[in-house]
Enzyme design. Structure first.
Site, mmCIF file in Angstrom:
data_model
loop_
_atom_site.group_PDB
_atom_site.id
_atom_site.type_symbol
_atom_site.label_atom_id
_atom_site.label_comp_id
_atom_site.label_asym_id
_atom_site.label_seq_id
_atom_site.Cartn_x
_atom_site.Cartn_y
_atom_site.Cartn_z
ATOM 1 N N HIS A 162 -10.961 -8.594 49.620
ATOM 2 C CA HIS A 162 -11.011 -7.393 50.471
ATOM 3 C C HIS A 162 -9.573 -7.028 50.847
ATOM 4 C CE1 HIS A 162 -12.418 -5.751 54.703
ATOM 5 N NE2 HIS A 162 -11.907 -4.797 53.945
ATOM 6 N N MET B 203 -7.014 -5.073 52.763
ATOM 7 C CA MET B 203 -6.734 -4.206 53.916
ATOM 8 C C MET B 203 -5.234 -3.938 53.873
ATOM 9 S SD MET B 203 -9.266 -6.115 56.591
ATOM 10 C CE MET B 203 -9.335 -7.566 55.579
ATOM 11 N N MET C 69 -17.549 -1.635 57.151
ATOM 12 C CA MET C 69 -17.002 -2.507 58.192
ATOM 13 C C MET C 69 -17.819 -2.339 59.470
ATOM 14 S SD MET C 69 -14.368 -4.165 56.934
ATOM 15 C CE MET C 69 -13.908 -4.913 58.492
ATOM 16 N N ASP D 48 -19.459 -6.196 56.775
ATOM 17 C CA ASP D 48 -18.397 -7.162 57.089
ATOM 18 C C ASP D 48 -17.963 -7.001 58.537
ATOM 19 O OD1 ASP D 48 -16.239 -8.880 57.025
ATOM 20 O OD2 ASP D 48 -15.016 -7.642 55.683
HETATM 21 C C1 DX5 Z 1 -12.036 -8.394 59.382
HETATM 22 C C2 DX5 Z 1 -12.362 -9.043 58.059
HETATM 23 C C3 DX5 Z 1 -13.672 -9.779 58.048
HETATM 24 C C4 DX5 Z 1 -13.757 -10.909 59.034
HETATM 25 C C5 DX5 Z 1 -15.142 -11.462 59.139
HETATM 26 O O1 DX5 Z 1 -10.894 -7.625 59.262
HETATM 27 O O2 DX5 Z 1 -12.430 -8.074 57.037
HETATM 28 O O3 DX5 Z 1 -13.969 -10.227 56.738
HETATM 29 O O4 DX5 Z 1 -12.898 -11.942 58.709
HETATM 30 O O5 DX5 Z 1 -15.120 -12.448 60.125
HETATM 31 P P1 DX5 Z 1 -16.277 -12.577 61.221
HETATM 32 O O6 DX5 Z 1 -17.531 -12.881 60.459
HETATM 33 O O7 DX5 Z 1 -15.814 -13.696 62.064
HETATM 34 O O8 DX5 Z 1 -16.362 -11.267 61.941
HETATM 35 ZN ZN ZN Z 2 -13.315 -8.695 55.068
#
Ligand code: DX5
Ligand code: ZN
Length: 219
Positions: free
Chosen positions: A65, A67, A139, A177
């Site tokens: 993923h 970002m 998200m 997510d």
């Molecule tokens: C947030 C990430 C997620 C996150 C998920 O920016 O993209 O993948 O790590 O973690 P939890 O399940 O703890 O919200």
């Molecule tokens: Zn993620």
């Protein structure tokens, strides 16, 4: 049927190999690898060298993923480093259609990630360009940190996206997510999600395998 992708973001990164083993032993379906560049989000996580080191240690598909501000510039290197699925944000600076084509050229599924504030219809014009096994990543927290609280206001967006995909008859997946646990995961599955990312819920559990099972319990 939902598949579970476990995020290593909140794992003990000094013991990454053990974290990966825990995720495999818990019978997760994928390992979720969150890349942050300090530009697209206000945090820096890990990137290419860590992915390359992780790759030979795991059998599970690596669900990467991105970002980051410029996914198009880095897609090839992430594919070479071992990404088995590669997602990028619609809000990034790269052209989304071009980035999709680039990821497809490496023969791996592409995902378009959508932050909570972004309307789901921003991805509608791209859906027809997507291929079977591609996915939209919705998200359910603001990207940047693990362990945040699930944003229930995203659920109607997931429903609307799922009905749009059904109308187009393209077999795309919908991944969610952020803040996913047994309860919020069930809400997302009911809304149409079939890939669930969970980080702290699984890695913080006494019984990670039980946590993974709880995410796919029949309803
Ligand atoms: C947030 C990430 C997620 C996150 C998920 O920016 O993209 O993948 O790590 O973690 P939890 O399940 O703890 O919200
Ligand atoms: Zn993620």
């Amino acid at each position: 049927m939902a598949l579970v992708s476990v995020s290593i973001l909140n794992g003990d990164l000094a013991r990454l190999a053990e974290v990966a083993q825990t995720i495999e032993a818990a019978q997760a379906d994928m390992l979720h690898f969150d890349v942050m560049d300090g530009m697209f989000v206000d945090n820096i996580s890990f990137g290419l060298p860590v992915l390359s080191c992780l790759k030979p240690l795991v059998q599970l598909p690596l669900d990467v993923h991105l970002m980051i501000e410029e996914p198009l510039r880095f897609a090839e290197r992430f594919a070479e480093a071992g990404a088995d699925l590669l997602s990028f944000h619609i809000e990034s600076r790269s052209d989304a259609a071009e980035t999709l084509r680039e990821i497809h050229s490496f023969g791996i599924p592409a995902g378009i990630a959508v932050s909570p504030e972004t309307p789901e219809d921003t991805v509608f014009p791209l859906l027809e360009q997507m291929q079977p096994e591609d996915f939209i990543l919705m998200m359910t927290v603001r990207p940047g940190l693990g362990g945040q609280q699930f944003m229930a206001e995203v659920l109607p967006k997931i429903q609307r996206l799922r009905s749009r995909i059904a109308k187009l008859q393209i077999p795309l997946h919908v991944e969610v997510d952020g803040g996913i646990n047994a309860e919020t995961g069930l809400l997302c599955r009911k809304a149409g999600a079939d890939y669930l990312v969970a980080g702290s819920y699984v890695l913080g559990a006494k019984d990670p395998a039980g946590a993974v099972r709880s995410l796919t319990a029949p309803f």
